[in-house]
Motif scaffolding. Sequence first.
Motif: not given
Length: 442
Positions: A295-301
Amino acid sequence: MSAATRDPAAAPVEPTPGLAAWITTVPPRSPRSRRRTVVRVVVLVLAVALAVGLLTLFVAGPRSVGPPLDPEDTGRNGARALAEVLRQQGVDVSVVRSVDDVERTLDRSGPRDGWTVVMARSAYLGTGAAERLTRAVEQTRRLVLVEPDDIELQDLRLPLTVTGGGDTALAADCTSGIARPTDRLSGTWSSYGSLDDPTLSPPAVDATFCFPPEATAGTAGRAGTGEGSSGPSGAVVVLPPQDDAPETVVLGSARALSNGKVLDDAHAALALRALGPTEHLLWYVPGISDLDATDPSGEHVADPGRGVPEWLGPTGWLLAAAVIAFALARGRRLGRLVVEPLPVVVRASETTEARGRLYHRAADRPFAARVLRGGSRSRLADRLGLPRSTPVAPLVDAVARASGVARSDVEQLLDGPDPTTDRDLLLLSQGLADLEESVRTA
């Protein structure tokens, strides 16, 4: 072994009656065998011709290189024709296959109001990629979505839901920048209605709905009502821009833009109006890597099950059932073995001759010699009253005493070097037969 391949320089040796089982010839092939060979050759030629024809058809026929509405696919389900027409109209069409490329292309483009972004229907748009796409298209002129499902609409935070679908021709019944009142849409389509959810933006209150299911040109379409939907619905929906969000156009028929259907009815006009309002068109085809995009924050969803075809589960169960059924049908029955008499009696001489043909065909002279010597040692031991497991040295002594043959000659016959030619093998067989006869008559 046969003497047909003996050394031509050597003197001919007449075979003894005891070697009849070893000196055999391969019988000529029967007419029935020749017919089977001809049939096999014909079948092989036909199979090769069929394979070449299919290969030619696949190579020379339309290419299918991507998912539906791939702008580089020339097959019936591709969209190469539409992309080329847009280029001829002066639109710069860029094709990207990941959300990373979408961001890089728009970041390098300068002002984004000259860009239109289109995303064809795809199951490879993950939740993280959808959030990044929403941010990437901000301040662009238009975002076009081709037949999205409820999951994609929710991920892109659009206040729409799928309300039904059909395959009959629809009339536009509206006036907008995309459709004209006289336009017709045919082929399979999905309709969309507004979804009352204040958390989603832009709101659908000012949306324009074209090609409503009730405006069928002829027989009524098969439309349904989506859960949570209210108000009008249509196969083409235009959401006006709001804040940084661009104008969003939802085209409910991927088939209408395909190479096989784009020239039918008003499909070409709808496609050009929707995709060609700006100088630049960014055609986004989500790749499989976008399923796991951050996602835009760099976290995997976490997004389990996304991208898995709906038919995979039923197909797996069907294949498992087919394997079990095949195993039950072709497997051996459980239970004790049933002894049945042979339908024919095979003579020992036929078995010996067949084994001799195998040895001759394999040209394994050392093995044939070991078989001959083993048989002679067993018979000589029985004749002399010795166990068959008697070592070679004591057996050689006993045979030499009983036959009167020199011990070195007996040892050469029973435990000498292996023959290397058919002539040597024939001489060994004749010598063993003479030795057994000498012991028998002693």
